[in-house]
Write a protein that holds these residues in place. Structure first.
Motif, PDB file in Angstrom:
ATOM      1  N   ILE A 406       0.686  -1.073   0.093  1.00  0.00           N
ATOM      2  CA  ILE A 406       0.323  -0.069  -0.826  1.00  0.00           C
ATOM      3  C   ILE A 406       1.062   0.931   0.195  1.00  0.00           C
ATOM      4  O   ILE A 406       1.847   1.400   0.260  1.00  0.00           O
ATOM      5  CB  ILE A 406      -1.098  -0.135   1.020  1.00  0.00           C
ATOM      6  N   PRO A 407       0.455   2.466  -0.101  1.00  0.00           N
ATOM      7  CA  PRO A 407       1.039   3.383  -0.071  1.00  0.00           C
ATOM      8  C   PRO A 407       0.462   3.790   1.130  1.00  0.00           C
ATOM      9  O   PRO A 407       0.224   5.032   1.641  1.00  0.00           O
ATOM     10  CB  PRO A 407      -0.030   5.058  -1.236  1.00  0.00           C
ATOM     11  N   ILE A 408       1.571   3.510   2.171  1.00  0.00           N
ATOM     12  CA  ILE A 408       1.792   3.336   3.514  1.00  0.00           C
ATOM     13  C   ILE A 408       2.315   5.360   3.910  1.00  0.00           C
ATOM     14  O   ILE A 408       1.539   5.725   4.970  1.00  0.00           O
ATOM     15  CB  ILE A 408       2.460   2.302   4.126  1.00  0.00           C
ATOM     16  N   ARG A 409       3.404   5.746   3.146  1.00  0.00           N
ATOM     17  CA  ARG A 409       3.675   6.985   2.934  1.00  0.00           C
ATOM     18  C   ARG A 409       2.364   8.307   3.005  1.00  0.00           C
ATOM     19  O   ARG A 409       1.576   9.327   4.034  1.00  0.00           O
ATOM     20  CB  ARG A 409       4.542   7.338   2.382  1.00  0.00           C
ATOM     21  N   ALA A 410       1.581   7.901   2.032  1.00  0.00           N
ATOM     22  CA  ALA A 410       0.575   8.601   2.041  1.00  0.00           C
ATOM     23  C   ALA A 410      -0.565   8.285   3.075  1.00  0.00           C
ATOM     24  O   ALA A 410      -1.195   9.142   3.182  1.00  0.00           O
ATOM     25  CB  ALA A 410       0.142   8.282   0.607  1.00  0.00           C
ATOM     26  N   LEU A 411      -1.191   7.145   3.264  1.00  0.00           N
ATOM     27  CA  LEU A 411      -1.488   7.068   4.393  1.00  0.00           C
ATOM     28  C   LEU A 411      -0.968   8.295   5.758  1.00  0.00           C
ATOM     29  O   LEU A 411      -2.155   8.562   6.349  1.00  0.00           O
ATOM     30  CB  LEU A 411      -1.340   5.781   4.826  1.00  0.00           C
ATOM     31  N   PHE A 412       0.067   8.132   6.566  1.00  0.00           N
ATOM     32  CA  PHE A 412       0.482   8.736   7.304  1.00  0.00           C
ATOM     33  C   PHE A 412       0.250  10.136   6.861  1.00  0.00           C
ATOM     34  O   PHE A 412      -0.423  10.764   8.189  1.00  0.00           O
ATOM     35  CB  PHE A 412       1.885   8.299   7.286  1.00  0.00           C
ATOM     36  N   LEU A 413       0.555  10.589   6.036  1.00  0.00           N
ATOM     37  CA  LEU A 413       0.027  12.202   5.465  1.00  0.00           C
ATOM     38  C   LEU A 413      -1.176  12.299   5.811  1.00  0.00           C
ATOM     39  O   LEU A 413      -1.490  13.314   6.107  1.00  0.00           O
ATOM     40  CB  LEU A 413       0.445  12.610   3.928  1.00  0.00           C
ATOM     41  N   VAL A 414      -2.127  11.318   5.178  1.00  0.00           N
ATOM     42  CA  VAL A 414      -4.043  11.639   5.605  1.00  0.00           C
ATOM     43  C   VAL A 414      -4.378  11.470   7.092  1.00  0.00           C
ATOM     44  O   VAL A 414      -4.942  12.229   7.792  1.00  0.00           O
ATOM     45  CB  VAL A 414      -5.157  10.719   5.005  1.00  0.00           C
ATOM     46  N   ALA A 415      -3.438  10.711   7.973  1.00  0.00           N
ATOM     47  CA  ALA A 415      -3.885  10.629   9.294  1.00  0.00           C
ATOM     48  C   ALA A 415      -2.872  11.381  10.229  1.00  0.00           C
ATOM     49  O   ALA A 415      -3.982  12.084  10.664  1.00  0.00           O
ATOM     50  CB  ALA A 415      -2.911   9.022   9.984  1.00  0.00           C
ATOM     51  N   SER A 416      -2.344  12.437   9.456  1.00  0.00           N
ATOM     52  CA  SER A 416      -1.235  13.225  10.258  1.00  0.00           C
ATOM     53  C   SER A 416      -2.774  14.514   9.963  1.00  0.00           C
ATOM     54  O   SER A 416      -2.701  15.519  11.542  1.00  0.00           O
ATOM     55  CB  SER A 416      -0.055  13.491   9.697  1.00  0.00           C
ATOM     56  N   CYS A 417      -2.953  14.750   8.662  1.00  0.00           N
ATOM     57  CA  CYS A 417      -3.798  15.802   8.846  1.00  0.00           C
ATOM     58  C   CYS A 417      -4.981  15.703   9.528  1.00  0.00           C
ATOM     59  O   CYS A 417      -5.854  16.868  10.299  1.00  0.00           O
ATOM     60  CB  CYS A 417      -4.545  15.960   7.056  1.00  0.00           C
ATOM     61  N   ILE A 418      -5.570  14.289   9.326  1.00  0.00           N
ATOM     62  CA  ILE A 418      -6.875  14.075  10.758  1.00  0.00           C
ATOM     63  C   ILE A 418      -6.928  14.487  11.611  1.00  0.00           C
ATOM     64  O   ILE A 418      -6.943  15.318  12.862  1.00  0.00           O
ATOM     65  CB  ILE A 418      -7.077  12.474  10.612  1.00  0.00           C
ATOM     66  N   VAL A 419      -5.591  14.231  12.319  1.00  0.00           N
ATOM     67  CA  VAL A 419      -5.320  15.059  14.353  1.00  0.00           C
ATOM     68  C   VAL A 419      -5.120  15.906  13.770  1.00  0.00           C
ATOM     69  O   VAL A 419      -4.590  16.858  14.765  1.00  0.00           O
ATOM     70  CB  VAL A 419      -3.527  13.935  13.911  1.00  0.00           C
ATOM     71  N   ALA A 420      -4.259  16.354  12.874  1.00  0.00           N
ATOM     72  CA  ALA A 420      -3.688  18.235  12.274  1.00  0.00           C
ATOM     73  C   ALA A 420      -5.374  18.873  12.889  1.00  0.00           C
ATOM     74  O   ALA A 420      -5.466  20.308  13.582  1.00  0.00           O
ATOM     75  CB  ALA A 420      -2.995  18.757  11.680  1.00  0.00           C
ATOM     76  N   LEU A 421      -6.366  18.761  12.025  1.00  0.00           N
ATOM     77  CA  LEU A 421      -7.964  18.746  12.171  1.00  0.00           C
ATOM     78  C   LEU A 421      -8.314  19.188  13.539  1.00  0.00           C
ATOM     79  O   LEU A 421      -9.588  19.407  14.215  1.00  0.00           O
ATOM     80  CB  LEU A 421      -8.455  18.368  10.763  1.00  0.00           C
ATOM     81  N   SER A 422      -8.184  17.954  13.554  1.00  0.00           N
ATOM     82  CA  SER A 422      -9.031  17.192  15.747  1.00  0.00           C
ATOM     83  C   SER A 422      -8.656  18.569  16.017  1.00  0.00           C
ATOM     84  O   SER A 422      -9.598  18.692  16.867  1.00  0.00           O
ATOM     85  CB  SER A 422      -8.257  15.869  16.021  1.00  0.00           C
ATOM     86  N   PHE A 423      -7.461  18.706  16.199  1.00  0.00           N
ATOM     87  CA  PHE A 423      -6.553  20.474  17.363  1.00  0.00           C
ATOM     88  C   PHE A 423      -8.100  21.744  16.591  1.00  0.00           C
ATOM     89  O   PHE A 423      -8.174  22.270  17.045  1.00  0.00           O
ATOM     90  CB  PHE A 423      -5.500  20.696  17.309  1.00  0.00           C
ATOM     91  N   ILE A 424      -8.161  22.061  15.436  1.00  0.00           N
ATOM     92  CA  ILE A 424      -9.148  23.220  15.197  1.00  0.00           C
ATOM     93  C   ILE A 424     -10.248  23.430  15.999  1.00  0.00           C
ATOM     94  O   ILE A 424     -10.668  23.934  16.101  1.00  0.00           O
ATOM     95  CB  ILE A 424      -8.717  22.977  14.059  1.00  0.00           C
ATOM     96  N   GLN A 425     -11.043  21.911  15.670  1.00  0.00           N
ATOM     97  CA  GLN A 425     -12.002  22.185  15.938  1.00  0.00           C
ATOM     98  C   GLN A 425     -11.995  22.122  18.290  1.00  0.00           C
ATOM     99  O   GLN A 425     -13.372  23.273  18.233  1.00  0.00           O
ATOM    100  CB  GLN A 425     -13.002  21.193  15.855  1.00  0.00           C
ATOM    101  N   ILE A 426     -11.303  22.189  18.482  1.00  0.00           N
ATOM    102  CA  ILE A 426     -10.790  22.719  20.223  1.00  0.00           C
ATOM    103  C   ILE A 426     -11.343  24.474  20.053  1.00  0.00           C
ATOM    104  O   ILE A 426     -11.971  24.775  20.604  1.00  0.00           O
ATOM    105  CB  ILE A 426      -9.617  22.382  20.734  1.00  0.00           C
ATOM    106  N   GLY A 427     -10.173  24.719  18.718  1.00  0.00           N
ATOM    107  CA  GLY A 427     -10.167  26.099  18.901  1.00  0.00           C
ATOM    108  C   GLY A 427     -11.327  26.639  18.917  1.00  0.00           C
ATOM    109  O   GLY A 427     -11.921  27.870  19.354  1.00  0.00           O
TER     110      GLY A 427
END
Length: 546
Positions: A406-427
């Motif tokens: 699988i394109p595992i690096r692309a998967l980690f990129l998407v997962a990292s964006c999910i984590v980053a976005l989850s912090f936005i909704q706190i603020g």
């Protein structure tokens, strides 16, 4: 001289620039198949069906219709939604049968455009995920960020429902953003792990989820019908309500219609209502982006798109009619402290907290498994985009891991964006919802561009339209036009706020943000895009240009 590389089943894998047929001097390459084809027809159909999760998400999005339009907007709206999304699915399926590729829409637009195809594919990429143009610039990151925002919707939606059920059981419970973030992480963790270490079981998981998607519905309807009192036919089929403040009944109906249009689109309507109307991940085109892992993709992918949309339309209609007949107090449901009218409706029907939780779980479980599919689909989109030199560090993210296949690096990129976005909704929930809304508009625009180009081709040069395994034949033009009409209608009303007067909290910021992105795209094309974007790296054989 054209370089010869292996190509299987018409799939596109990054190898070199395509000939844009307008004096660019590039050559067309045939590409090597890198991803393993392991998805069968039933796996692909289940993927398409569960990715939309129509009846499950219709319950979560019902507040929009209850607020604007009432039962009439909901029950007739789901019929309109089914017809409209079927026309889109059929139109895109015809293109997918010619060239099933993870890149999808911006590939099709590039080859259908009679002129300015580099600019059109560039502009489409700047407006709509997952598409942009050159490495090492801002737009590439915005692309992945936008599609990752769509993947965020499912864990956000499920986490918010969990908090809603806790609030139902414990009225003194305080719903706070940081708890939503932790729940988002918990919901997304297992799908990420499965996508990495157990990719081969995604097919069986999709089939199991498809079975649950179909079987849980009659069980849920039976509980409502047996336990809840009935509303009269007049209430279900002929009741119009306008509580959102819109004085024009047509506008009120259209705004409320979005709550039942989107469960078949796989996207989100009026997000300033927070998660009340949240839905799932990529829309009717979701399975296209897995095409390079589907056996006999040119036949299987178009069928999965059409059958998946039709199945979801029937299921969502059945569910919503049952809910409307069996719902209790209208205002109590609309003003539910849980944030979800469907939770209150289920509790009114059963009178039991455990029974309510079981009913909600039967809706949430298939929706959660849809996240497995959505994450896989968006990962392939990011990978395809990197393969076409659309991301910063494209060579890094375009790599397919030889061990996990699988394109595992692309998967980690998407997962990292999910984590980053989850912090936005706190603020700021407003900022978080604006990002998700922009992705929604971009998705439908990504449908409109190739559809318009396809209609132009049908009118000016019908003989040049390639024929795949699925063809609309003489019905092509009317179906395409109806798809354009539906998508345009949706794009117009999507930015409308659910309530007036408009405030900073209920304002829909997707429209202004989209306007800024359009201006940025044009300016960036003038400055450097026209010098660096060469078009997608795909084979031209399917389009008759090789």
């Amino acid at each position: 001289m054209q370089e010869e590389l292996e190509m299987k089943s018409g799939s596109a894998v990054r190898s070199g620039p395509a000939d844009h047929a307008q004096g660019g001097g590039s050559v067309a390459y045939r590409q090597k198949q890198q991803l393993e084809r392991y998805l069968s027809f039933f796996s692909s159909l289940a993927f398409s069906a569960t990715l939309l999760a129509s009846w499950e998400s219709a319950g979560g999005s019902i507040q929009s219709g209850l607020l604007n339009g009432g039962p009439a907007a909901i029950v007739y709206g789901i019929i309109i939604s089914t017809i409209g999304n079927l026309t889109i699915a059929c139109s895109l399926a015809e293109l997918a049968s010619v060239h099933p590729t993870a890149g999808a829409q911006y590939h099709w637009s590039y080859f259908l455009a009679p002129r300015f195809r580099r600019f059109i594919s560039f502009f489409q990429g700047s407006l709509a995920p997952p598409y942009s143009y050159v490495p090492a610039n801002l737009a590439g990151w915005v692309t992945v960020f936008s599609w990752s925002a769509l993947v965020c919707i499912s864990p956000y939606f499920i986490g918010a429902q969990i908090q809603g059920m806790i609030a139902l059981a414990h009225p003194d419970y305080e719903v706070v953003p940081w708890r939503s973030t932790l729940l988002m992480w918990a919901v997304a963790l297992i799908p990420i792990v499965i996508n990495i270490f157990a990719r081969r079981i995604l097919g069986p998981i999709e089939v199991a989820a498809g079975i649950m998607h179909v079987v849980f519905l009659p069980v849920t309807i039976a509980v409502f019908v047996i336990l809840a009192p009935r509303n009269p036919n007049e209430f279900v089929w002929n009741t119009f309500v306008s509580l959102g403040g819109w004085s024009n009944s047509g506008v009120a109906y259209s705004v409320g219609l979005l709550g039942v249009i989107t469960p078949l689109s796989g996207i989100t309507p009026s997000l300033p209502l927070l998660i009340h109307e949240a839905d799932e991940c990529p829309g009717v085109d979701g399975v296209i982006h897995m095409a390079e892992e589907v056996k006999n993709a040119k036949t299987v992918v178009p069928r999965s798109m059409i059958y998946g949309t039709l199945i979801n339309g029937v299921l969502a209609f059945s569910y919503l009619v049952a809910v409307l007949y069996c719902m209790g107090n209208y205002e109590e449901a609309l003003l539910s402290p849980t944030g979800f009218p469907i939770i209150t409706i289920a509790y009114q029907a059963t009178g039991s907290l455990p029974a309510t939780f079981v009913l909600m779980a039967m809706g949430m479980l298939p929706g959660w498994i849809a996240l497995f599919n959505g994450l896989a689909s968006v990962t392939r989109l990011a990978w395809a985009f990197a393969r076409d030199n659309g991301l910063p560090f494209s060579d890094f993210f375009a790599r397919v891991d030889p061990r996990f296949k699988i394109p595992i690096r692309a998967l980690f990129l998407v997962a990292s964006c999910i984590v980053a976005l989850s912090f936005i909704q706190i603020g700021s929930s407003t900022a978080f919802n604006a990002i998700l809304s922009l992705s929604t508009l971009g998705l439908y625009i990504s449908y409109l561009i190739p559809l318009w180009l396809l209609v132009y081709k049908r009118v000016t040069a019908p003989s040049d339209i390639p024929r795949g395994t699925f063809s609309l034949g003489k019905w092509g033009l009317p179906v395409n036009l109806l798809a354009i009409l539906f998508a345009t209608y949706f794009v117009i009303f999507l930015p409308f706020p659910p309530q007036v007067p408009v405030t900073g909290e209920n304002m829909q910021y997707a429209g202004p943000v989209l306007g800024f992105v359009m201006l940025f795209a044009i300016g960036d094309w003038i400055v450097r895009g026209r010098h660096r974007w060469e078009g997608p790296t795909v084979s031209l054989r399917a389009y008759g240009r090789e």
